[in-house]
Design a protein around this motif. Structure first.
Motif, PDB file in Angstrom:
ATOM      1  N   TYR A   1       6.721 -12.269   7.602  1.00 16.99           N
ATOM      2  CA  TYR A   1       6.076 -14.241   7.526  1.00 16.99           C
ATOM      3  C   TYR A   1       4.430 -13.915   6.512  1.00 16.99           C
ATOM      4  O   TYR A   1       4.582 -14.702   6.442  1.00 16.99           O
ATOM      5  CB  TYR A   1       6.960 -15.484   8.206  1.00 16.99           C
ATOM      6  N   SER A   2       3.743 -12.757   7.366  1.00 16.14           N
ATOM      7  CA  SER A   2       2.775 -12.893   7.395  1.00 16.14           C
ATOM      8  C   SER A   2       1.939 -11.661   6.482  1.00 16.14           C
ATOM      9  O   SER A   2       2.286  -9.978   6.342  1.00 16.14           O
ATOM     10  CB  SER A   2       1.971 -13.038   8.467  1.00 16.14           C
ATOM     11  N   GLU A   3       1.365 -11.465   5.413  1.00 19.44           N
ATOM     12  CA  GLU A   3       1.085 -10.344   4.455  1.00 19.44           C
ATOM     13  C   GLU A   3       0.242  -9.714   5.512  1.00 19.44           C
ATOM     14  O   GLU A   3       0.170  -8.554   5.625  1.00 19.44           O
ATOM     15  CB  GLU A   3      -0.390 -10.795   3.434  1.00 19.44           C
ATOM     16  N   GLU A   4      -0.372 -10.296   6.730  1.00 19.24           N
ATOM     17  CA  GLU A   4      -1.475 -10.009   6.981  1.00 19.24           C
ATOM     18  C   GLU A   4      -0.860  -8.746   8.219  1.00 19.24           C
ATOM     19  O   GLU A   4      -1.548  -7.580   8.870  1.00 19.24           O
ATOM     20  CB  GLU A   4      -2.068 -10.725   8.375  1.00 19.24           C
ATOM     21  N   LEU A   5      -0.110  -9.566   8.456  1.00 19.20           N
ATOM     22  CA  LEU A   5       0.816  -8.823   9.983  1.00 19.20           C
ATOM     23  C   LEU A   5       1.601  -7.441   9.205  1.00 19.20           C
ATOM     24  O   LEU A   5       1.732  -6.442   9.678  1.00 19.20           O
ATOM     25  CB  LEU A   5       2.130  -9.485  10.273  1.00 19.20           C
ATOM     26  N   VAL A   6       2.139  -7.374   8.189  1.00 20.31           N
ATOM     27  CA  VAL A   6       2.585  -6.297   7.167  1.00 20.31           C
ATOM     28  C   VAL A   6       1.175  -4.927   6.779  1.00 20.31           C
ATOM     29  O   VAL A   6       1.618  -4.134   7.109  1.00 20.31           O
ATOM     30  CB  VAL A   6       3.612  -6.448   6.051  1.00 20.31           C
ATOM     31  N   THR A   7       0.805  -5.511   6.625  1.00 22.81           N
ATOM     32  CA  THR A   7      -0.586  -4.911   6.659  1.00 22.81           C
ATOM     33  C   THR A   7      -1.030  -3.779   7.478  1.00 22.81           C
ATOM     34  O   THR A   7      -1.138  -2.783   7.250  1.00 22.81           O
ATOM     35  CB  THR A   7      -1.654  -5.873   5.474  1.00 22.81           C
ATOM     36  N   SER A   8      -1.520  -4.756   8.644  1.00 18.37           N
ATOM     37  CA  SER A   8      -1.550  -4.390  10.269  1.00 18.37           C
ATOM     38  C   SER A   8      -0.278  -3.121   9.988  1.00 18.37           C
ATOM     39  O   SER A   8      -0.682  -2.087  11.212  1.00 18.37           O
ATOM     40  CB  SER A   8      -1.717  -5.236  11.159  1.00 18.37           C
ATOM     41  N   ILE A   9       0.885  -3.571  10.313  1.00 15.75           N
ATOM     42  CA  ILE A   9       1.411  -2.193  10.280  1.00 15.75           C
ATOM     43  C   ILE A   9       1.507  -1.567   9.841  1.00 15.75           C
ATOM     44  O   ILE A   9       1.840   0.201   9.997  1.00 15.75           O
ATOM     45  CB  ILE A   9       3.243  -3.153   9.946  1.00 15.75           C
ATOM     46  N   SER A  10       2.040  -1.170   8.453  1.00 15.46           N
ATOM     47  CA  SER A  10       1.656  -0.145   7.546  1.00 15.46           C
ATOM     48  C   SER A  10       0.653   0.586   8.267  1.00 15.46           C
ATOM     49  O   SER A  10       0.597   2.324   8.109  1.00 15.46           O
ATOM     50  CB  SER A  10       1.474  -0.770   5.757  1.00 15.46           C
TER      51      SER A  10
ATOM     52  N   PHE B   1      -0.603  11.954   2.465  1.00 15.64           N
ATOM     53  CA  PHE B   1      -0.228  10.684   1.764  1.00 15.64           C
ATOM     54  C   PHE B   1      -0.527  11.265   0.322  1.00 15.64           C
ATOM     55  O   PHE B   1      -1.299  11.821   0.103  1.00 15.64           O
ATOM     56  CB  PHE B   1      -1.169   9.615   2.079  1.00 15.64           C
ATOM     57  N   LYS B   2       0.163  10.987  -0.651  1.00 13.37           N
ATOM     58  CA  LYS B   2       0.041  11.399  -2.183  1.00 13.37           C
ATOM     59  C   LYS B   2      -1.378  10.401  -2.790  1.00 13.37           C
ATOM     60  O   LYS B   2      -1.302   9.320  -2.638  1.00 13.37           O
ATOM     61  CB  LYS B   2       0.911  10.854  -3.110  1.00 13.37           C
ATOM     62  N   GLN B   3      -2.279  10.769  -3.482  1.00 14.56           N
ATOM     63  CA  GLN B   3      -3.107   9.837  -2.990  1.00 14.56           C
ATOM     64  C   GLN B   3      -2.769   9.193  -4.465  1.00 14.56           C
ATOM     65  O   GLN B   3      -3.780   7.946  -4.466  1.00 14.56           O
ATOM     66  CB  GLN B   3      -4.851  10.645  -4.244  1.00 14.56           C
ATOM     67  N   ASN B   4      -2.660   9.567  -5.612  1.00 11.52           N
ATOM     68  CA  ASN B   4      -2.055   7.954  -6.034  1.00 11.52           C
ATOM     69  C   ASN B   4      -0.945   7.139  -5.954  1.00 11.52           C
ATOM     70  O   ASN B   4      -1.390   5.942  -6.818  1.00 11.52           O
ATOM     71  CB  ASN B   4      -2.226   8.931  -7.686  1.00 11.52           C
ATOM     72  N   VAL B   5      -0.814   6.690  -5.108  1.00 13.41           N
ATOM     73  CA  VAL B   5       0.062   5.839  -4.525  1.00 13.41           C
ATOM     74  C   VAL B   5      -0.179   6.210  -2.961  1.00 13.41           C
ATOM     75  O   VAL B   5       0.564   6.128  -1.573  1.00 13.41           O
ATOM     76  CB  VAL B   5       1.183   6.385  -4.442  1.00 13.41           C
ATOM     77  N   ASP B   6      -1.839   5.041  -2.564  1.00 14.99           N
ATOM     78  CA  ASP B   6      -1.511   5.375  -1.118  1.00 14.99           C
ATOM     79  C   ASP B   6      -2.906   3.806  -1.187  1.00 14.99           C
ATOM     80  O   ASP B   6      -4.066   3.555  -1.088  1.00 14.99           O
ATOM     81  CB  ASP B   6      -3.099   6.610  -0.694  1.00 14.99           C
ATOM     82  N   ARG B   7      -1.992   2.778  -1.234  1.00 22.59           N
ATOM     83  CA  ARG B   7      -2.774   1.229  -0.951  1.00 22.59           C
ATOM     84  C   ARG B   7      -2.099   1.173   0.805  1.00 22.59           C
ATOM     85  O   ARG B   7      -1.547   2.119   1.841  1.00 22.59           O
ATOM     86  CB  ARG B   7      -1.938   0.643  -1.720  1.00 22.59           C
ATOM     87  N   LYS B   8      -2.591  -0.139   1.523  1.00 20.66           N
ATOM     88  CA  LYS B   8      -2.769  -0.497   2.215  1.00 20.66           C
ATOM     89  C   LYS B   8      -0.866  -0.430   3.029  1.00 20.66           C
ATOM     90  O   LYS B   8      -0.526  -0.098   3.708  1.00 20.66           O
ATOM     91  CB  LYS B   8      -3.011  -1.684   2.806  1.00 20.66           C
ATOM     92  N   ASN B   9      -0.520  -1.504   1.734  1.00 23.82           N
ATOM     93  CA  ASN B   9       1.125  -1.800   1.346  1.00 23.82           C
ATOM     94  C   ASN B   9       1.802  -0.714   1.312  1.00 23.82           C
ATOM     95  O   ASN B   9       2.455  -1.857   1.070  1.00 23.82           O
ATOM     96  CB  ASN B   9       0.828  -3.349   1.226  1.00 23.82           C
ATOM     97  N   GLU B  10       1.164   0.382   0.375  1.00 28.05           N
ATOM     98  CA  GLU B  10       2.129   0.655  -0.848  1.00 28.05           C
ATOM     99  C   GLU B  10       1.880   2.550  -0.568  1.00 28.05           C
ATOM    100  O   GLU B  10       0.379   2.505  -1.213  1.00 28.05           O
ATOM    101  CB  GLU B  10       2.227   0.357  -1.579  1.00 28.05           C
ATOM    102  N   TRP B  11       2.996   2.877  -0.158  1.00 32.81           N
ATOM    103  CA  TRP B  11       2.443   4.383   0.564  1.00 32.81           C
ATOM    104  C   TRP B  11       2.991   5.690  -0.480  1.00 32.81           C
ATOM    105  O   TRP B  11       4.244   5.060   0.228  1.00 32.81           O
ATOM    106  CB  TRP B  11       1.540   4.615   1.118  1.00 32.81           C
ATOM    107  N   GLN B  12       2.896   6.883  -0.538  1.00 33.83           N
ATOM    108  CA  GLN B  12       3.469   7.590  -0.794  1.00 33.83           C
ATOM    109  C   GLN B  12       3.737   8.803   0.644  1.00 33.83           C
ATOM    110  O   GLN B  12       2.650   9.451   0.616  1.00 33.83           O
ATOM    111  CB  GLN B  12       4.364   8.465  -2.366  1.00 33.83           C
ATOM    112  N   LEU B  13       4.511   9.403   0.555  1.00 30.95           N
ATOM    113  CA  LEU B  13       4.826  10.329   2.185  1.00 30.95           C
ATOM    114  C   LEU B  13       4.916  11.940   1.547  1.00 30.95           C
ATOM    115  O   LEU B  13       5.814  11.650   1.062  1.00 30.95           O
ATOM    116  CB  LEU B  13       5.021  10.409   3.215  1.00 30.95           C
TER     117      LEU B  13
END
Length: 175
Positions: free
Chosen positions: A93-102, A123-135
């Motif tokens: 429900y909360s963008e703040e919560l998912v960002t914190s979890i990520s 983490f893959k450098q070109n896809v390494d954002r707070k809410n989206e990343w590649q391992l």
């Protein structure tokens, strides 16, 4: 710790989400995780999801029962430790919560304590954002994570890969 002790502990962590949670909780919060009966049961259910015993699982618990800590945070970390090739889609429900979890998951995956037992994660450098990343695992792209609030766009996003065995999940963390 000797090499043998370390290997034994790694096996214990891989085979028990509860034991893994106790250690990682200490790393994340610098507090001991005190397990209640419902934490034990919840971890067994999630282990069943990973092992293919359950294809769909709905957990209804009142607030304050550690649902988010175990399901949304510890479970993905544990799955990545066991199998780096996992893809998770986290909705809340909360963008703040998912960002914190990520961010908590990312911080744990590259923590010294995690890497001591499970080396090779980055983490893959070109896809390494707070809410989206590649391992990456030893330099090879493996896992993915995407988190957004219920109002966010998820078109084209998935949980899991088309493979045999567990490869991720969609997690709805609603209250």
């Amino acid at each position: 710790n000797s090499v043998g002790e370390k290997a034994t502990l790694k096996t214990v962590f891989e085979n028990s989400l509860l034991n893994f949670t106790k250690v990682i909780f200490k790393v994340q919060k610098n507090e001991n995780f005190i397990a209640n009966w419902h934490h034990i049961y919840l971890c067994k259910l999630l282990e069943g999801v990973y092992n293919g015993e359950y294809k769909n699982l709905i957990i209804n618990m009142p607030p304050g029962g550690s649902k988010t800590a175990i399901i949304s945070t510890m479970f993905p970390i544990w799955c990545y430790a066991k199998q780096p090739h996992c893809r998770f889609l986290l909705l809340s429900y909360s963008e703040e919560l998912v960002t914190s979890i990520s961010q908590s998951i990312k911080d744990t995956l590259i923590s010294k304590e995690f890497l001591d037992f499970f080396p090779g994660y980055s983490f893959k450098q070109n896809v390494d954002r707070k809410n989206e990343w590649q391992l990456e695992y030893f330099g090879k792209q493996e896992g993915e994570f995407f988190a957004t609030s219920m109002g966010g766009g998820v078109t084209g996003r998935r949980g899991g890969f088309l493979t045999d065995g567990f490869s991720g999940a969609i997690i709805l963390d609603l209250v």
